[in-house]
Design a protein around this motif. Structure first.
Motif, PDB file in Angstrom:
ATOM      1  N   MET A 215       0.826  -1.209   0.000  1.00 48.05           N
ATOM      2  CA  MET A 215       0.000   0.000   0.000  1.00 48.05           C
ATOM      3  C   MET A 215       0.863   1.263   0.000  1.00 48.05           C
ATOM      4  N   VAL A 216       1.863   1.315   0.873  1.00 45.25           N
ATOM      5  CA  VAL A 216       2.678   2.531   0.985  1.00 45.25           C
ATOM      6  C   VAL A 216       3.619   2.675  -0.206  1.00 45.25           C
ATOM      7  N   SER A 217       4.186   1.568  -0.670  1.00 41.47           N
ATOM      8  CA  SER A 217       5.075   1.663  -1.839  1.00 41.47           C
ATOM      9  C   SER A 217       4.293   2.106  -3.078  1.00 41.47           C
ATOM     10  N   MET A 218       3.055   1.639  -3.212  1.00 37.46           N
ATOM     11  CA  MET A 218       2.230   2.087  -4.343  1.00 37.46           C
ATOM     12  C   MET A 218       1.810   3.547  -4.181  1.00 37.46           C
ATOM     13  N   PHE A 219       1.678   4.027  -2.958  1.00 42.29           N
ATOM     14  CA  PHE A 219       1.395   5.448  -2.731  1.00 42.29           C
ATOM     15  C   PHE A 219       2.486   6.304  -3.369  1.00 42.29           C
ATOM     16  N   PHE A 220       3.749   5.980  -3.119  1.00 42.69           N
ATOM     17  CA  PHE A 220       4.841   6.767  -3.699  1.00 42.69           C
ATOM     18  C   PHE A 220       4.954   6.542  -5.208  1.00 42.69           C
ATOM     19  N   PHE A 221       4.655   5.326  -5.654  1.00 46.93           N
ATOM     20  CA  PHE A 221       4.676   5.097  -7.101  1.00 46.93           C
ATOM     21  C   PHE A 221       3.583   5.897  -7.803  1.00 46.93           C
ATOM     22  N   GLY A 222       2.488   6.188  -7.093  1.00 45.68           N
ATOM     23  CA  GLY A 222       1.451   7.040  -7.671  1.00 45.68           C
ATOM     24  C   GLY A 222       1.971   8.418  -8.031  1.00 45.68           C
ATOM     25  N   PHE A 223       2.822   9.002  -7.162  1.00 40.71           N
ATOM     26  CA  PHE A 223       3.495  10.263  -7.502  1.00 40.71           C
ATOM     27  C   PHE A 223       4.201  10.124  -8.854  1.00 40.71           C
ATOM     28  N   THR A 224       4.966   9.041  -8.967  1.00 43.15           N
ATOM     29  CA  THR A 224       5.828   8.842 -10.131  1.00 43.15           C
ATOM     30  C   THR A 224       5.026   8.666 -11.407  1.00 43.15           C
ATOM     31  N   LEU A 225       4.104   7.706 -11.405  1.00 41.00           N
ATOM     32  CA  LEU A 225       3.409   7.383 -12.645  1.00 41.00           C
ATOM     33  C   LEU A 225       2.480   8.490 -13.105  1.00 41.00           C
ATOM     34  N   LEU A 226       1.630   8.982 -12.213  1.00 38.51           N
ATOM     35  CA  LEU A 226       0.667  10.006 -12.635  1.00 38.51           C
ATOM     36  C   LEU A 226       1.356  11.318 -12.963  1.00 38.51           C
ATOM     37  N   GLY A 227       2.460  11.611 -12.265  1.00 34.51           N
ATOM     38  CA  GLY A 227       3.236  12.798 -12.625  1.00 34.51           C
ATOM     39  C   GLY A 227       3.796  12.696 -14.032  1.00 34.51           C
ATOM     40  N   LEU A 228       4.337  11.527 -14.369  1.00 26.85           N
ATOM     41  CA  LEU A 228       4.883  11.342 -15.708  1.00 26.85           C
ATOM     42  C   LEU A 228       3.779  11.386 -16.767  1.00 26.85           C
ATOM     43  N   LEU A 229       2.688  10.665 -16.523  1.00 24.02           N
ATOM     44  CA  LEU A 229       1.612  10.645 -17.509  1.00 24.02           C
ATOM     45  C   LEU A 229       1.017  12.028 -17.726  1.00 24.02           C
ATOM     46  N   GLY A 230       0.953  12.824 -16.671  1.00 23.15           N
ATOM     47  CA  GLY A 230       0.378  14.159 -16.801  1.00 23.15           C
ATOM     48  C   GLY A 230       1.242  15.135 -17.576  1.00 23.15           C
ATOM     49  N   TYR A 231       2.561  14.969 -17.468  1.00 23.58           N
ATOM     50  CA  TYR A 231       3.472  15.985 -18.010  1.00 23.58           C
ATOM     51  C   TYR A 231       4.426  15.472 -19.087  1.00 23.58           C
ATOM     52  N   TYR A 232       4.394  14.182 -19.402  1.00 19.19           N
ATOM     53  CA  TYR A 232       5.437  13.633 -20.271  1.00 19.19           C
ATOM     54  C   TYR A 232       5.409  14.228 -21.673  1.00 19.19           C
ATOM     55  N   SER A 233       4.231  14.359 -22.248  1.00 18.41           N
ATOM     56  CA  SER A 233       4.139  14.905 -23.597  1.00 18.41           C
ATOM     57  C   SER A 233       4.684  16.329 -23.648  1.00 18.41           C
ATOM     58  N   ASP A 234       4.298  17.143 -22.675  1.00 18.72           N
ATOM     59  CA  ASP A 234       4.792  18.524 -22.629  1.00 18.72           C
ATOM     60  C   ASP A 234       6.294  18.549 -22.369  1.00 18.72           C
ATOM     61  N   PHE A 235       6.783  17.663 -21.506  1.00 21.23           N
ATOM     62  CA  PHE A 235       8.215  17.584 -21.215  1.00 21.23           C
ATOM     63  C   PHE A 235       9.009  17.238 -22.472  1.00 21.23           C
ATOM     64  N   LEU A 236       8.534  16.245 -23.215  1.00 20.94           N
ATOM     65  CA  LEU A 236       9.252  15.806 -24.411  1.00 20.94           C
ATOM     66  C   LEU A 236       9.287  16.890 -25.485  1.00 20.94           C
ATOM     67  N   SER A 237       8.201  17.621 -25.612  1.00 21.12           N
ATOM     68  CA  SER A 237       8.135  18.626 -26.678  1.00 21.12           C
ATOM     69  C   SER A 237       8.748  19.963 -26.272  1.00 21.12           C
ATOM     70  N   SER A 238       8.387  20.470 -25.083  1.00 16.24           N
ATOM     71  CA  SER A 238       8.809  21.828 -24.719  1.00 16.24           C
ATOM     72  C   SER A 238      10.154  21.862 -24.004  1.00 16.24           C
ATOM     73  N   VAL A 239      10.524  20.801 -23.286  1.00 14.48           N
ATOM     74  CA  VAL A 239      11.797  20.796 -22.553  1.00 14.48           C
ATOM     75  C   VAL A 239      12.890  20.105 -23.357  1.00 14.48           C
ATOM     76  N   VAL A 240      12.602  18.889 -23.842  1.00 18.52           N
ATOM     77  CA  VAL A 240      13.631  18.139 -24.576  1.00 18.52           C
ATOM     78  C   VAL A 240      13.709  18.591 -26.028  1.00 18.52           C
ATOM     79  N   GLY A 241      12.557  18.927 -26.626  1.00 20.26           N
ATOM     80  CA  GLY A 241      12.569  19.479 -27.973  1.00 20.26           C
ATOM     81  C   GLY A 241      12.239  18.510 -29.081  1.00 20.26           C
ATOM     82  N   PHE A 242      11.527  17.416 -28.797  1.00 14.63           N
ATOM     83  CA  PHE A 242      11.128  16.473 -29.838  1.00 14.63           C
ATOM     84  C   PHE A 242       9.902  16.988 -30.588  1.00 14.63           C
ATOM     85  N   GLY A 243       9.776  16.605 -31.871  1.00 11.95           N
ATOM     86  CA  GLY A 243       8.587  16.911 -32.658  1.00 11.95           C
ATOM     87  C   GLY A 243       7.449  15.964 -32.315  1.00 11.95           C
ATOM     88  N   LYS A 244       6.254  16.244 -32.868  1.00  8.00           N
ATOM     89  CA  LYS A 244       5.068  15.488 -32.438  1.00  8.00           C
ATOM     90  C   LYS A 244       5.127  14.017 -32.855  1.00  8.00           C
TER      91      LYS A 244
END
Length: 409
Positions: A215-244
């Motif tokens: 339960m507790v380990s999945m709590f911290f993994f929730g930070f990781t996964l949902l944070g990545l899913l929420g921001y990954y597309s924007d991170f790849l395009s606006s921070v790293v600089g990949f095309g669509k």
């Protein structure tokens, strides 16, 4: 009425069909999630919302899942898993369509929260169904979900790419797929899965000195996964600089590992125990996340890091509820699965919101990834290493198998 063991031994084709159909909601769930991850920048741009709404929307989605994971697990233990899954998939289908057709912030937030309601209910009920069908092969059973989830994650960006910047049709496709899945589940899955004692309050049997670790380990993994899913597309395009197109390919690789390694990982966990497989999975997540955060712009490097992350994600997120099922009596497997998925999504609420908060205060997205994605993944790794397992796990599974369990068409 045949017992579960007899069906497994005498009619393996039928049992395989039950496992695949039992996991098929994962396909539409992760199709929607992957489509949203990829399309989020276009959705926010169309509605003219600021960047921190990436966090608000993914957190709202996680909030819906968190609340209704517990509901879905409870309904699995108290009522029919069939009706729980069918009705929740229908709810999901309606609001994944409305995600694509939202015209303002309120409509969009409500749609994502209600998509989360549906996912929360059918995810916990389906994973419980797969894990409870045959406790001796629980790892392989639940990882059928991981395979179909990976497939949905993989195909979504390629379906949505040709329509951009018009993202509405892919969400319509997601909803139609949901209606089809609900119909297939209704006509194939037995109305009575297991005949056993129904506990009035299965939650009383959920929390013990073993189940607290997943339960507790999945709590911290929730930070990781949902944070990545929420921001990954924007991170790849606006921070790293990949095309669509590159972004679409990279995000699709989140699903490849689950398709390839899901079933082998489940079988391996049945043979050697869950803990070692969970440690391998969360180690992959932690290392690959650090690479994603700090790697230079290199397509091959990001593909490999994303593949590693997706492999760890598919294994860790599904085997953790299976681990909880190993730690409780048979009549509470649904509730413990729901509780683990609930704590995971509570982390998923907090993490993206914290990233949005520090972005609003002027920090970079890389800093947000470090503090609220990378570090929580390392904490989840440490907790997994410290996890305690019942010494008599074989006796627990044996007792689950001795329960009066029957499946009927």
């Amino acid at each position: 009425m045949q017992s579960t063991r007899n069906i497994v031994s005498n009619n393996k084709i039928w049992m395989l069909i039950i496992f695949v159909v039992g996991a098929i909601p994962a396909l539409v769930s992760d199709f929607d999630g992957s489509a949203y991850t990829y399309a989020a920048p276009y959705i926010l741009s169309r509605i003219s919302l600021p960047t921190f709404y990436f966090g608000i929307l993914i957190s709202g989605y996680a909030a819906g899942i968190a609340i209704f994971s517990l509901v879905g697990g409870f309904m699995f233990d108290r009522f029919s898993p069939k009706s729980t899954v069918v009705y929740s998939v229908l709810l999901f289908s309606i609001f994944t369509i409305l995600t694509g057709y939202s015209t303002n912030a309120i409509e969009l937030v409500i749609s994502r929260v209600l998509v989360g309601f549906g996912v929360g209910m059918f995810q916990s009920a389906s994973v419980s169904f797969l894990g409870d069908a045959n406790p001796e092969t629980r790892g392989a059973g639940v990882m059928v979900w991981g395979v179909l989830a990976g497939l949905g994650t993989f195909i979504a960006p390629y379906i949505i790419l040709p329509f951009l910047p018009n993202y509405r049709i892919p969400f319509l496709i997601s909803g139609i797929l949901g209606f089809i899945v609900a119909a297939v589940f209704y006509f194939v899955v037995p109305p009575v899965f297991k005949k056993e004692e129904k506990l009035k309050n299965p939650f009383r049997h959920v929390l013990n000195r073993y189940s607290v670790f997943p339960m507790v380990s999945m709590f911290f993994f929730g930070f990781t996964l949902l944070g990545l899913l929420g921001y990954y597309s924007d991170f790849l395009s606006s921070v790293v600089g990949f095309g669509k197109t590159s972004v679409a390919i990279i995000i699709s690789f989140l699903g490849v590992g689950g398709v390839i390694f899901g079933i082998p990982a489940g079988i391996f966990s049945d043979m050697v125990g869950r803990k070692i497989v969970l440690i391998i999975a969360i180690t992959l997540i932690s290392i690959s996340m650090l690479a994603i955060t700090y790697a230079p712009r290199d397509l091959i490097l990001f593909l490999l890091a994303t593949l590693a992350f997706g492999t760890g994600w598919s294994i860790f997120s599904i085997l953790s509820p299976a681990t909880g099922q190993d730690m409780v009596r048979d009549e509470a497997v649904g509730s413990v699965s729901g509780a683990i998925l609930m704590t995971f999504n509570i982390g998923g609420i907090i993490g993206p919101l914290m990233i949005g908060l520090i972005l609003a205060k002027g920090f970079t997205l890389r800093a947000g990834f470090l503090y609220f994605i990378d570090i929580p993944a390392i904490l989840a790794l440490l907790l997994t290493i410290a996890m305690k397992y019942p010494k008599n796990i074989k006796e627990i599974v044996k007792q689950q198998l001795l329960e009066d369990a029957s499946i009927s068409k």
